[in-house]
Scaffold this active site. Structure first.
Site, PDB file in Angstrom:
ATOM      1  N   HIS A  26      -2.376  -9.885   9.288  1.00  0.00           N
ATOM      2  CA  HIS A  26      -2.885  -8.658   8.678  1.00  0.00           C
ATOM      3  C   HIS A  26      -3.735  -9.028   7.462  1.00  0.00           C
ATOM      4  CE1 HIS A  26      -2.733  -4.397   7.909  1.00  0.00           C
ATOM      5  NE2 HIS A  26      -2.003  -4.485   6.812  1.00  0.00           N
TER       6      HIS A  26
ATOM      7  N   ASP B 277      -6.991  -1.157  17.781  1.00  0.00           N
ATOM      8  CA  ASP B 277      -5.714  -0.858  17.140  1.00  0.00           C
ATOM      9  C   ASP B 277      -5.272   0.550  17.522  1.00  0.00           C
ATOM     10  OD1 ASP B 277      -3.533  -0.647  15.487  1.00  0.00           O
ATOM     11  OD2 ASP B 277      -4.578  -1.247  13.666  1.00  0.00           O
TER      12      ASP B 277
ATOM     13  N   ARG C   3     -13.143  -5.334  15.557  1.00  0.00           N
ATOM     14  CA  ARG C   3     -12.196  -4.298  15.951  1.00  0.00           C
ATOM     15  C   ARG C   3     -12.953  -2.988  16.088  1.00  0.00           C
ATOM     16  NH1 ARG C   3      -7.526  -1.487  12.357  1.00  0.00           N
ATOM     17  NH2 ARG C   3      -9.243  -0.019  12.065  1.00  0.00           N
TER      18      ARG C   3
ATOM     19  N   TYR D 114      -7.597   8.182  11.686  1.00  0.00           N
ATOM     20  CA  TYR D 114      -7.415   7.041  10.794  1.00  0.00           C
ATOM     21  C   TYR D 114      -8.147   5.809  11.326  1.00  0.00           C
ATOM     22  CZ  TYR D 114      -5.378   3.250   8.154  1.00  0.00           C
ATOM     23  OH  TYR D 114      -5.232   2.145   7.367  1.00  0.00           O
TER      24      TYR D 114
ATOM     25  N   HIS E 204      -2.356   1.850  16.261  1.00  0.00           N
ATOM     26  CA  HIS E 204      -1.632   2.363  15.095  1.00  0.00           C
ATOM     27  C   HIS E 204      -0.270   2.954  15.459  1.00  0.00           C
ATOM     28  CE1 HIS E 204      -5.065   1.537  12.616  1.00  0.00           C
ATOM     29  NE2 HIS E 204      -5.835   2.369  13.284  1.00  0.00           N
TER      30      HIS E 204
ATOM     31  N   ASN F 258       0.813  -1.208   0.000  1.00  0.00           N
ATOM     32  CA  ASN F 258       0.000   0.000   0.000  1.00  0.00           C
ATOM     33  C   ASN F 258       0.854   1.269   0.000  1.00  0.00           C
ATOM     34  OD1 ASN F 258      -1.980   1.958   0.394  1.00  0.00           O
ATOM     35  ND2 ASN F 258      -3.093   0.752   1.906  1.00  0.00           N
TER      36      ASN F 258
ATOM     37  N   ARG G 207       1.347 -10.535  13.830  1.00  0.00           N
ATOM     38  CA  ARG G 207       0.420 -10.071  12.800  1.00  0.00           C
ATOM     39  C   ARG G 207       1.019 -10.085  11.399  1.00  0.00           C
ATOM     40  NH1 ARG G 207      -3.787  -8.704  11.879  1.00  0.00           N
ATOM     41  NH2 ARG G 207      -3.877  -6.438  11.801  1.00  0.00           N
TER      42      ARG G 207
ATOM     43  N   TRP H 259       3.391   6.503  12.587  1.00  0.00           N
ATOM     44  CA  TRP H 259       2.233   5.933  11.879  1.00  0.00           C
ATOM     45  C   TRP H 259       1.731   4.715  12.615  1.00  0.00           C
ATOM     46  CZ3 TRP H 259      -1.860   6.024   9.402  1.00  0.00           C
ATOM     47  CH2 TRP H 259      -2.368   4.924   8.733  1.00  0.00           C
TER      48      TRP H 259
ATOM     49  N   GLU I 137       2.297  -6.389  11.811  1.00  0.00           N
ATOM     50  CA  GLU I 137       1.807  -6.313  10.440  1.00  0.00           C
ATOM     51  C   GLU I 137       2.797  -5.630   9.514  1.00  0.00           C
ATOM     52  OE1 GLU I 137      -1.119  -2.556   9.914  1.00  0.00           O
ATOM     53  OE2 GLU I 137      -1.838  -4.050  11.327  1.00  0.00           O
TER      54      GLU I 137
ATOM     55  N   GLU J 280      -3.674  -3.848  19.711  1.00  0.00           N
ATOM     56  CA  GLU J 280      -2.769  -3.974  18.566  1.00  0.00           C
ATOM     57  C   GLU J 280      -1.865  -2.763  18.398  1.00  0.00           C
ATOM     58  OE1 GLU J 280      -3.180  -4.381  13.684  1.00  0.00           O
ATOM     59  OE2 GLU J 280      -4.926  -4.671  14.973  1.00  0.00           O
TER      60      GLU J 280
ATOM     61  N   HIS K 245     -13.990  -4.806  10.992  1.00  0.00           N
ATOM     62  CA  HIS K 245     -13.841  -3.494  11.598  1.00  0.00           C
ATOM     63  C   HIS K 245     -15.200  -2.848  11.821  1.00  0.00           C
ATOM     64  CE1 HIS K 245      -9.522  -2.872   9.799  1.00  0.00           C
ATOM     65  NE2 HIS K 245      -9.683  -4.065  10.371  1.00  0.00           N
TER      66      HIS K 245
ATOM     67  N   GLU L 266      -7.898 -11.287  10.042  1.00  0.00           N
ATOM     68  CA  GLU L 266      -8.545 -10.007   9.770  1.00  0.00           C
ATOM     69  C   GLU L 266      -9.219 -10.064   8.403  1.00  0.00           C
ATOM     70  OE1 GLU L 266      -7.399  -5.243   9.746  1.00  0.00           O
ATOM     71  OE2 GLU L 266      -5.818  -6.746   9.458  1.00  0.00           O
TER      72      GLU L 266
END
Length: 420
Positions: free
Chosen positions: A330, A228, A151, A163, A230, A41, A301, A420, A280, A254, A126, A357
């Protein structure tokens, strides 16, 4: 596939049906075709170039049956190794070769990995909302679709966009799973540069325990709740959050802190018993080693395509099993249905695989990537078609050209960049 079969063509397919995907196609002299996911990504074209310019020429003429030797050749044989671009490229090749092996033998890949150790694979999706009431509505909508694990993410009072939090509630779904654009997190933002979000850790730490406690009170004890962070917290902040959430009985917490320095997780582990999930963004077993062998996490993950494919994810799983750490790979909608298929074949055949997930895909993605895997009542299954059970409609894929897209950047209130 005979003993004399060879790889005759290696092609890279880039398509963007809602979001960007990079797919590897390997063709053998006997006409077998294997598919691998090479999506990274926000860095998709880097992997596409790596495959086209540096890997594809090395594969033509090789024996497609020698999966392990090819993995060693691409990983250990290269001076520059590891890292997300390299490992995603190696992972794509590995997936495609396992796909060919399954098609050549007439067996689904999970049978080649030792056969099923479970009947189906628990999955989580999610749910999010701008505020707690909307979050609870979103959780209810996902429970109505049959999900047993969710989640939970919500907006933070005083902040704008956050996010992982959708501006709209859950939609009607695609029929094959949750509609990913409405079930919690839409595609990366289209454009030449990432969007910028403003982040406030103190506001989040005030809000998250109350939000998750409200979610637990709403759903009762049975639903598995996940959350999560992040990577946004320091080790001390992560320990504080973990301690505050112990009564919520999370399935996992997470990515509480960036884990490049794995020793920082010792501080978090000393101060909380909340189950921790990390990995992840890890690409090899080496990033996972300390976290697993010191039991600093409960779930690893790593993603099947970003961590070097089925062959390498099985190594990570084997190490984790010794230390009673489980896998929860992930699986957002920025990995393609090819990677989802591969992860499910690993999951069905791996004893310490805990959960997968699954955000779902837009309907057109299911049309471009036709797959045997399926979702039903909170569980996934890879299907029993030979190989990975995936075929790609290349003509349809060609109708969706690549568009630049990036995940957002987070900045603190003072303008400095946040993790991030």
């Amino acid at each position: 596939m005979s003993a004399t079969d060879t790889i005759v063509a290696v092609d890279v397919v880039i398509t963007s049906p809602g979001r960007n995907f990079v797919t590897l196609k390997i063709t053998t002299a006997e006409g077998l075709v294997g598919w691998g996911d090479a999506t990274l990504n926000g860095r998709e074209l880097a992997v596409a170039s790596y495959l086209r310019d540096h890997v594809a020429p090395l594969l033509v003429g090789r024996d497609p049956a020698r999966i392990e030797d090819t993995w060693q050749y691409l990983y250990r044989g290269a001076y520059w190794r590891r890292g997300p671009v390299t490992m995603t490229s190696v992972g794509a090749v590995d997936l495609a070769l396992w796909d060919i092996k399954g098609k050549a033998t007439g067996q689904p890949v999970y049978q080649l990995l030792g056969g099923a150790v479970r009947d189906r694979i628990l999955t989580y999706t999610h749910a999010s909302g701008r505020d707690v009431p909307r979050l609870l509505d979103a959780i209810d909508a996902q429970r109505a679709r049959g999900f047993l694990a969710v989640r939970a993410q919500s907006g933070v009072p005083g902040l704008g966009t956050v996010y992982g939090v959708s501006e709209s509630g859950p939609g009607p779904g695609s029929g094959a799973g949750p509609d990913h654009a409405r079930a919690g997190q839409g595609p990366a933002g289209r454009g030449a540069a990432p969007d910028v979000e403003i982040w406030d850790t103190d506001a989040y730490l005030r809000h998250a325990p109350e939000m998750l406690a409200a979610a637990r009170a709403h759903v009762g004890p049975e639903l598995k709740l996940l959350h999560d962070v992040h990577h946004r917290l320091t080790p001390g902040e992560a320990a504080r959050l973990g301690r505050a959430l112990e009564a919520v009985n999370l399935f996992w917490l997470e990515d509480v802190t960036p884990a490049e320095n794995q020793e920082v997780l010792r501080h978090v582990r000393r101060h909380t018993t909340v189950p921790l999930a990390i990995g992840e963004v890890f690409n090899t077993v080496w990033e996972c080693q300390t976290l697993i062998t010191e039991q600093l996490i409960d779930f690893v993950r790593t993603c099947v395509t970003h961590a070097g494919g089925i062959s390498h994810l099985r190594r990570i799983a084997a190490l984790a099993e010794i230390w009673q750490v489980r896998l929860g790979p992930h699986g957002p909608s920025d990995i393609s249905p090819v990677a989802m298929a591969a992860s499910l074949h690993v999951g069905l055949s791996t004893p310490n695989f805990a959960i997968q997930e699954y955000m779902g895909y837009e309907p057109v993605v299911h049309e471009v990537f036709r797959h045997a895997w399926s979702y039903e009542d909170g569980y996934l299954h890879p299907g029993d078609e030979p190989g990975l059970g995936i075929e790609v409609d290349e003509a349809l894929a060609a109708r969706f050209p690549y568009e630049p897209a990036y995940l957002p950047i987070a900045r603190r209130q003072d303008g400095s960049v946040s993790d991030w």
